[in-house]
Write an enzyme that holds these catalytic residues in place. Structure first.
Site, PDB file in Angstrom:
ATOM      1  CG  ASN A   1      10.785  47.447 102.019  1.00 28.36           C
ATOM      2  OD1 ASN A   1      10.101  47.134 102.990  1.00 28.36           O
ATOM      3  ND2 ASN A   1      10.504  48.495 101.257  1.00 28.36           N
TER       4      ASN A   1
ATOM      5  N   GLY B   1      18.127  53.342 100.896  1.00 20.33           N
ATOM      6  CA  GLY B   1      17.068  53.354  99.902  1.00 20.33           C
ATOM      7  C   GLY B   1      15.941  52.450 100.342  1.00 20.33           C
ATOM      8  CG  HIS B   2      12.198  53.010  99.297  1.00 19.96           C
ATOM      9  ND1 HIS B   2      11.002  53.508  98.845  1.00 19.96           N
ATOM     10  CD2 HIS B   2      12.683  53.966 100.142  1.00 19.96           C
ATOM     11  CE1 HIS B   2      10.769  54.700  99.379  1.00 19.96           C
ATOM     12  NE2 HIS B   2      11.785  55.003 100.164  1.00 19.96           N
ATOM     13  N   GLY B   3      15.353  49.345  99.060  1.00 12.97           N
ATOM     14  CA  GLY B   3      15.631  47.941  98.834  1.00 12.97           C
ATOM     15  C   GLY B   3      15.346  47.540  97.403  1.00 12.97           C
TER      16      GLY B   3
ATOM     17  CG  ASP C   1      11.335  54.633  95.305  1.00 15.19           C
ATOM     18  OD1 ASP C   1      11.077  53.423  95.244  1.00 15.19           O
ATOM     19  OD2 ASP C   1      10.462  55.495  95.484  1.00 15.19           O
TER      20      ASP C   1
END
EC number: 3.2.1.67
Length: 373
Positions: free
Chosen positions: A253, A221-223, A199
């Site tokens: 992101n 991951g999601h940044g 995440d």
């Protein structure tokens, strides 16, 4: 060099909460720990730890003030979710705590299938590996965290904490395994850290002020996210965030501000600088999303109650895996946006593009068409 864990506790006792409640109390001094900064307290502390883990029901492990040295070792969480409350290890109400070295293994793989939060609003939240709550003047360095059941590390109501040299990892498919989550804190510094998780590498939630992030490697991951904000009543403002010298590799992101629509109360996200970023094959390098909703069915009755103002994106370069490298989707018009020296190239055929909604921005040294008037 051997990895050692050092706990330095000043002013008040440290409570390591093994699960919810507080029925059974285990004091490490009763197991032979000295806490004098000289003796090796590995054996007595591990004996106390095993005693706590072997006790049924809620357990509080008390570590009185002192300096405790531990030899190389790994703390492993139980896999039985019924033994946990909201977190596994909790450092609470301590002034002058230092946590250095060691490995924290949440053994989360067995629990991830039970996490329904990515698809259900009323989900049961799984335990965070390490929670720092209501502490002051804290130092956390050179700690490794792997495979948590939920967040790796969460900061709640903490003032003046310095975090550095962490190595945080979990599979990219592990749900809600944010590296470091921050909420209602002031004076947070995170530096020289590697985060690869399922995440957000770092998530800055509501009610934070004066957050500094530098030289963090993120991905996959999601940044990194500011948010999500505006979901609950009474949320505090997020102000004075400075993020610099980060590298994002293969993340969903890059830097993102995300807020919910239909906010029950108003708040703001303001006075933020994101600068000197390198994006390597990132899907959405720069994104403001005031229509954030991760679920299939979302209401769109009202715009977000979070006002976004004075946000600067400076010297952000690299590659994007989608053509829309910059998305500025505001509800209440975003004010005081600055994009300076942004140079993001699409990896596929065609040029990089950008999209904008309700955003007022200033552009300096921009390398692709300006997304907002």
């Amino acid at each position: 060099m051997e990895a050692r864990l050092r706990l330095v506790l000043v002013a008040i006792a440290l409570l390591v909460l093994m699960s919810a409640g507080g029925a059974t109390v285990i004091n490490v001094k009763n197991y032979g720990a000295k806490g004098n900064g000289v003796n090796d307290d590995t054996k007595p502390l591990m004996t106390a730890w095993k005693a706590a883990c072997g006790t049924s029901g809620a357990v509080t492990m008390v570590v009185p003030p002192g300096t405790y040295y531990l030899g190389p070792g790994t703390l492993k969480a139980a896999t039985d979710l019924s033994r946990f409350g909201n977190d596994w290890i909790e450092f609470g109400w301590v002034n002058g705590l230092t946590v250095a070295g060691g490995v924290i293994d949440g053994q989360g793989a067995a629990s991830w299938p039970f996490n329904k939060c990515p698809v259900r609003k009323d989900c049961k939240v799984l335990p965070t590996s390490v929670l720092f709550v209501n502490n002051q003047n804290t130092v956390v360095r050179d700690v490794t965290s792997v495979n948590p059941k939920f967040f790796h590390i969460a900061l709640l109501g903490t003032k003046n904490i310095q975090i550095s040299g962490l190595k945080i990892s979990a599979p990219s498919t592990s749900p809600n395994t944010d590296g470091i989550h921050i909420e209602r804190c002031a004076g947070v510094s995170i530096a020289d850290t590697q985060i690869s998780t399922g995440d957000d590498c770092i998530s800055i939630g509501q009610g934070n002020d004066n957050v500094e992030v530098a030289r963090v490697q993120c991905g996959p991951g999601h940044g990194m996210s500011v948010g999500s904000l505006g979901r609950y009543a009474g949320e505090g403002d997020v102000t004075r965030v400075h993020v610099r010298d980060m590298t994002f590799t293969g993340t969903m992101n890059g830097v993102r501000i995300k807020t919910w629509e239909n906010s029950p109360t108003k708040s703001k996200a303001a006075h933020m600088v994101f600068e000197n970023m390198v994006m390597k094959d990132v899907q959405n390098p720069i994104i403001i999303d005031q229509k954030y909703c991760p679920y299939y069915n979302c209401e769109h009755k009202y715009v977000s109650g979070v006002t976004i103002q004075d946000i600067q994106f400076k010297n952000i370069k690299g590659t994007a895996t989608t053509q829309v490298a910059v998305l500025l989707r505001c509800g209440v018009p975003c004010q005081g946006l600055v994009l300076q020296d942004v140079d993001l190239k699409y990896k596929g055929q065609g040029g990089t593009s950008a999209k904008c909604e309700n955003a007022k921005a200033k552009y300096v040294g921009y390398q692709f068409p300006k997304p907002c008037p």
